[in-house]
Design a protein around this motif. Structure first.
Motif, PDB file in Angstrom:
ATOM      1  N   VAL A 215      72.300  26.212 -42.545  1.00  0.00           N
ATOM      2  CA  VAL A 215      71.399  25.490 -43.431  1.00  0.00           C
ATOM      3  C   VAL A 215      70.549  24.575 -42.548  1.00  0.00           C
ATOM      4  O   VAL A 215      71.082  23.748 -41.816  1.00  0.00           O
ATOM      5  N   ILE A 216      69.238  24.759 -42.600  1.00  0.00           N
ATOM      6  CA  ILE A 216      68.320  24.005 -41.763  1.00  0.00           C
ATOM      7  C   ILE A 216      67.797  22.776 -42.500  1.00  0.00           C
ATOM      8  O   ILE A 216      67.740  21.686 -41.958  1.00  0.00           O
ATOM      9  N   SER A 217      67.414  22.964 -43.761  1.00  0.00           N
ATOM     10  CA  SER A 217      66.819  21.866 -44.507  1.00  0.00           C
ATOM     11  C   SER A 217      66.845  22.190 -45.998  1.00  0.00           C
ATOM     12  O   SER A 217      66.889  23.350 -46.392  1.00  0.00           O
ATOM     13  N   SER A 218      66.822  21.158 -46.794  1.00  0.00           N
ATOM     14  CA  SER A 218      66.568  21.327 -48.223  1.00  0.00           C
ATOM     15  C   SER A 218      65.475  20.336 -48.586  1.00  0.00           C
ATOM     16  O   SER A 218      65.533  19.163 -48.219  1.00  0.00           O
TER      17      SER A 218
ATOM     18  N   TYR B  50      63.344  19.197 -51.882  1.00  0.00           N
ATOM     19  CA  TYR B  50      63.229  19.227 -53.333  1.00  0.00           C
ATOM     20  C   TYR B  50      64.051  20.391 -53.887  1.00  0.00           C
ATOM     21  O   TYR B  50      65.262  20.316 -53.909  1.00  0.00           O
ATOM     22  N   ASP B  51      63.413  21.467 -54.314  1.00  0.00           N
ATOM     23  CA  ASP B  51      64.158  22.580 -54.897  1.00  0.00           C
ATOM     24  C   ASP B  51      64.168  23.807 -53.991  1.00  0.00           C
ATOM     25  O   ASP B  51      64.373  24.918 -54.447  1.00  0.00           O
ATOM     26  N   SER B  52      63.977  23.606 -52.705  1.00  0.00           N
ATOM     27  CA  SER B  52      63.996  24.708 -51.741  1.00  0.00           C
ATOM     28  C   SER B  52      65.097  24.477 -50.717  1.00  0.00           C
ATOM     29  O   SER B  52      65.396  23.343 -50.370  1.00  0.00           O
ATOM     30  N   ILE B  53      65.669  25.576 -50.261  1.00  0.00           N
ATOM     31  CA  ILE B  53      66.674  25.516 -49.204  1.00  0.00           C
ATOM     32  C   ILE B  53      66.206  26.450 -48.094  1.00  0.00           C
ATOM     33  O   ILE B  53      65.826  27.600 -48.350  1.00  0.00           O
ATOM     34  N   TYR B  54      66.235  25.955 -46.871  1.00  0.00           N
ATOM     35  CA  TYR B  54      65.802  26.745 -45.726  1.00  0.00           C
ATOM     36  C   TYR B  54      67.013  27.056 -44.858  1.00  0.00           C
ATOM     37  O   TYR B  54      67.767  26.162 -44.496  1.00  0.00           O
ATOM     38  N   LEU B  55      67.179  28.341 -44.567  1.00  0.00           N
ATOM     39  CA  LEU B  55      68.307  28.805 -43.772  1.00  0.00           C
ATOM     40  C   LEU B  55      67.808  29.499 -42.519  1.00  0.00           C
ATOM     41  O   LEU B  55      66.757  30.144 -42.540  1.00  0.00           O
ATOM     42  N   GLU B  56      68.583  29.399 -41.471  1.00  0.00           N
ATOM     43  CA  GLU B  56      68.380  30.244 -40.304  1.00  0.00           C
ATOM     44  C   GLU B  56      69.465  31.306 -40.393  1.00  0.00           C
ATOM     45  O   GLU B  56      70.654  30.993 -40.421  1.00  0.00           O
ATOM     46  N   VAL B  57      69.037  32.569 -40.488  1.00  0.00           N
ATOM     47  CA  VAL B  57      69.958  33.681 -40.720  1.00  0.00           C
ATOM     48  C   VAL B  57      69.793  34.698 -39.595  1.00  0.00           C
ATOM     49  O   VAL B  57      68.666  35.043 -39.216  1.00  0.00           O
ATOM     50  N   LEU B  58      70.912  35.174 -39.082  1.00  0.00           N
ATOM     51  CA  LEU B  58      70.885  36.211 -38.059  1.00  0.00           C
ATOM     52  C   LEU B  58      70.061  37.395 -38.563  1.00  0.00           C
ATOM     53  O   LEU B  58      70.143  37.770 -39.729  1.00  0.00           O
ATOM     54  N   ASP B  59      69.248  37.976 -37.681  1.00  0.00           N
ATOM     55  CA  ASP B  59      68.395  39.105 -38.061  1.00  0.00           C
ATOM     56  C   ASP B  59      69.234  40.376 -38.178  1.00  0.00           C
ATOM     57  O   ASP B  59      69.164  41.272 -37.349  1.00  0.00           O
ATOM     58  N   ASP B  60      70.050  40.398 -39.223  1.00  0.00           N
ATOM     59  CA  ASP B  60      70.944  41.516 -39.517  1.00  0.00           C
ATOM     60  C   ASP B  60      70.826  41.787 -41.012  1.00  0.00           C
ATOM     61  O   ASP B  60      71.082  40.892 -41.820  1.00  0.00           O
TER      62      ASP B  60
END
Length: 89
Positions: A13-16, A18-28
């Motif tokens: 989890v990188i950031s949230s 307001y109503d958004s959540i930003y994730l860093e996800v393995l490119d799989d």
């Protein structure tokens, strides 16, 4: 859910904002699919009793904010791979 699934090193989890959540996800594709399905489920859950307006959510993937492409809710691996190819074009 990330911890329970053992994906601590594949999904961060990188950031949230307001109503958004930003994730860093393995490119799989399988991990992207897991993150998409779980995030949509969490974000669309009713949080108030007798909620009259449903919560809606959708995911986007990309290598930067400038290159984001939407992926469908409950996307198949083929749909995820097609979107990944668009990002590399």
């Amino acid at each position: 859910r990330i911890d329970s699934a053992g994906y601590q090193s594949q999904i961060k989890v990188i950031s949230s904002i307001y109503d958004s959540i930003y994730l860093e996800v393995l490119d799989d594709p399988a991990i992207i699919q897991w993150a998409n399905n779980n995030l949509i489920e969490c974000m669309t859950k009713d949080f108030m009793p007798n909620q009259s307006v449903p919560n809606v959510a959708e995911s986007e993937i990309g290598y930067s904010w400038a290159s984001l492409k939407p992926i469908p809710n409950n996307a198949t691996l083929d749909e995820i791979n097609s979107t990944r190819q668009l990002l590399k074009a």
